[in-house]
Design a protein around this motif. Sequence first.
Motif, mmCIF file in Angstrom:
data_model
loop_
_atom_site.group_PDB
_atom_site.id
_atom_site.type_symbol
_atom_site.label_atom_id
_atom_site.label_comp_id
_atom_site.label_asym_id
_atom_site.label_seq_id
_atom_site.Cartn_x
_atom_site.Cartn_y
_atom_site.Cartn_z
ATOM 1 N N PHE A 6 -21.531 -57.131 2.463
ATOM 2 C CA PHE A 6 -21.507 -57.881 1.131
ATOM 3 C C PHE A 6 -20.672 -59.355 1.117
ATOM 4 O O PHE A 6 -19.367 -59.279 1.373
ATOM 5 C CB PHE A 6 -20.055 -57.457 0.198
ATOM 6 N N PHE A 41 -18.167 -55.722 -3.525
ATOM 7 C CA PHE A 41 -19.514 -55.956 -4.421
ATOM 8 C C PHE A 41 -19.501 -55.129 -5.669
ATOM 9 O O PHE A 41 -19.416 -55.715 -6.333
ATOM 10 C CB PHE A 41 -21.111 -54.862 -3.009
ATOM 11 N N ASN A 88 -19.847 -46.635 -1.886
ATOM 12 C CA ASN A 88 -19.693 -48.253 -1.235
ATOM 13 C C ASN A 88 -17.305 -48.354 -1.513
ATOM 14 O O ASN A 88 -17.476 -49.091 -0.677
ATOM 15 C CB ASN A 88 -19.553 -49.408 -2.510
ATOM 16 N N LYS A 136 -18.254 -53.483 1.754
ATOM 17 C CA LYS A 136 -19.404 -53.323 0.943
ATOM 18 C C LYS A 136 -18.492 -52.855 -0.550
ATOM 19 O O LYS A 136 -19.219 -53.245 -1.616
ATOM 20 C CB LYS A 136 -20.053 -51.944 0.643
#
Length: 498
Positions: free
Chosen positions: A19, A27, A211, A24
């Motif tokens: 991201f 995000f 994530n 991640k």
Amino acid sequence: MSGIHNKQQVVSSVPQSGFLGHPKGLFTLFFTEFWERFSYYGMRAILVYYMYYEVSKGGLGIAENTALAIMSIYGSLVYMSGIIGGWLSDRIFGNSKAVLYGGILIMLGHIVLAIPGSVALFFVSMVLIVLGTGMLKPNVSSIVGEIYSEEDARRDAGFSIFYMGINLGGFLAPLIVGTVGLNYNFHLGFGLAAVGMFLGLAVFLFTRKKNLGLAGTFVVNPLSPSEKTKVMTWIGLGALIIILLLAITIPTGYLTFQTFSALIGLLGILIPTLYFIVMYKSPKTTSIERSRVIAYIPLFIASVMFWAIEEQGSTILANYADRRTQLDFAGIHISPAWFQSLNPLFIIVFAPIFAWLWVKLGSRQPSVPTKFSLGLLLAGISFLVILLPAYFGGSESLVNPLWLVLSYFIVVLGELCLSPVGLSATTKLAPAAFLAQTMSLWFLSNAAAQAINAQIVKFYSADSEMLYFGVIGVIALVLSLILFLLTPKIQGLMKGVR
């Protein structure tokens, strides 16, 4: 398992890219918080109008000054409830569950507001949103810290991206929810806020496993089984006492809105005072840390004064936008709720410039107390600016909207001198044994400010407008000067913290 071991395990469970060059998990957290702030600021942009508009216009018909005081109390309670949210997360169910349960409560609160209803339903929704925000808000930010290792150079940039999410949500919400709420129907506006929170929850639920890995799943300081029993007993007893008190004081007329507002005002000042005393007296606090606690007090007071002015942007100035401002301007009809988008818009534009400026100045940048006094100075000026149109044109004629824009702009410059600096100074001046609690204390400066606002908004009216802005503006300027003069003394007490 040791804390260090936990931290490394958490970081290695989070995909470290994916991201904008960040983990991640950012995000997930960015969009959860974006939608949560969208729902909160959307609701806030129309709430004060919903309260005081007449029933025939779809409002609740509450007296204007009472509506403004309720807004301040609401804001104060949202910040106070962060202490409860932080405690629940640290001791019972971890950050991730706190965010989830908080989001569900917030969504329910907005759904209740979306039901055309009564003042009773309105207060139910307030309780849900206050508790929900208290659980979600502090804990989302904590998870952002967890997805980076301590030495990761991207950490600060990650927080900056995360704050952009907050401000983007805060910028778009008044434009969308404000327009729908004021032009069509308040309940439709609140419904949109509920949809916003639902989207935030959906993002969180569906991307959490992939994530965020283990981030937010550890309970930092879990209750032992014996403590659990004790705590549950106390919570049960507390709830019972509150219900009994309400059952007795409401019918007998002791608990009125005025007494409740006074109680919150008292708590707003009492809770931080107790925090300071406990930290100062604690055997866990070293003598250097004691000195830093003393240095933090004037900064805290300055922060309270600053937020008292800044937070009137969504009460007094929202009312000013509705009642005193020329809303047909340059060929467009402005919705009074749109002015609530100015604060986040200016932050999005100017925060990077301020960050660049401090880095550029390096060791020559003003000290923490100096930045605080600058923030206060600008807050005071923002109130003196809004007094000018009445001075020139009287309090009868409608005011050019650019005056309001200017006032919001000046206070944001103050906020950029004080708010990020305050957060960072709090972490540096906090005694080691009270780190998390001192972060709560920083947010309590906002709670205290709004608790005080609830007491003073009743002095605002079209007739007292100039006096109101003038007195508060001048008090801020005087405090700013005192703080500036005390800077060398405070700097000495900070024992080497820059």
